[in-house]
Write an enzyme that holds these catalytic residues in place. Sequence first.
Site, PDB file in Angstrom:
ATOM      1  N   CYS A   3       0.828  -1.203   0.000  1.00  0.00           N
ATOM      2  CA  CYS A   3       0.000   0.000   0.000  1.00  0.00           C
ATOM      3  C   CYS A   3       0.866   1.258   0.000  1.00  0.00           C
ATOM      4  CB  CYS A   3      -0.975  -0.048   1.180  1.00  0.00           C
ATOM      5  SG  CYS A   3      -2.336   1.119   0.996  1.00  0.00           S
ATOM      6  N   HIS A  21      -3.480  -5.621   1.223  1.00  0.00           N
ATOM      7  CA  HIS A  21      -2.778  -5.803   2.498  1.00  0.00           C
ATOM      8  C   HIS A  21      -2.734  -7.275   2.916  1.00  0.00           C
ATOM      9  CE1 HIS A  21      -2.383  -1.594   3.897  1.00  0.00           C
ATOM     10  NE2 HIS A  21      -3.433  -1.381   3.148  1.00  0.00           N
ATOM     11  N   GLU A  72      -0.945  -8.630   5.124  1.00  0.00           N
ATOM     12  CA  GLU A  72      -0.745  -8.736   6.582  1.00  0.00           C
ATOM     13  C   GLU A  72      -2.061  -8.630   7.344  1.00  0.00           C
ATOM     14  OE1 GLU A  72      -0.427  -6.083   4.889  1.00  0.00           O
ATOM     15  OE2 GLU A  72      -0.956  -4.319   6.076  1.00  0.00           O
TER      16      GLU A  72
END
Lengths: 87, 230
Positions: free
Chosen positions: B87, B204, B206
Amino acid sequence: MINYLANIKIMLKKGILDVQGKTVENALNSMEFDNIHNVRIGKYVELIVSAKNKEEARHIVDQASSKLIANPIIEDYEITLNELKVE
Amino acid sequence: MKFAIVVFPGSNCDSDAFYAIRDNAQQEVIYLWHKDTTLPKDIDCVILPGGFSYGDYLRSGAIARFSPIMQEVITFAHNGGTVVGICNGFQVLTEAKLLPGTLMRNNTLNFVCKDVYLKTSNHSTRFTNKIPKDAILRIPIAHGEGNYYADEDTIKSLVDNNQIVFQYCDKNGIIGKESNPNGSLLNIAGIINKDGNVLGMMPHPERLSDEILGGNDGLLIFKSIIDYFK
């Protein structure tokens, strides 16, 4: 050293869709401004640069603009310089 | 192997990435501060996390790119080191010219925060080798400036060199206008550099690496990197 006031106008390159400009244009058209078109939105940066002469000042501001202030992939910039007179 | 996560002022996905690496991928991980001037020698992979580094002033990633630690990260990448930008991290990587192109304002002008589906367009990278061939990943996005743009020659070279790694698609894997959340050219969600050691992606991984969060497709990317270093 002479101080120069630099004005930097940054605009999206021609041909790149300016979604902000388009949205503002649509809003204006939906108001009483239906004769307004081709709205484009950019950035304006003002700074003071100290240099030996105008040529050097332009070179410094040009470098700063291409390295950081503008993104040359999508933006064009125009620099105008004016010597600041010492009172 | 050992990961390092760079923390810029305004980063806000650094802890998520740390958790995903330490708890989900079960690897060693440390934080690096943006003012650090050295990258420890034992680091195998650097992660530039999501967020709003330096308040996104001027342009997303533009200021972060000149922070002290980034000079080390750029050298590390030029020497073949593995770097992932997620990002805002992707935006920093394009500003640093480690990846071509740039990320413009979403064509909808909206900040988009939702799960998207991703097609893996290149499985033979160190970031995607553990992703099953026919898998469609579900990973969240959260950005206002994720509209990938590059000039025609750059796009052609990305295609020719197989540098497009992830593309937005629908849940059946169809890549189309309807599944494009931000206006990105060719539905690009993630790319690698020519040498294949730098990945930038808007989604994302994560944030969806732990089953208790409703899915762990993101973990496949970290597992791929770990497998590459085995």
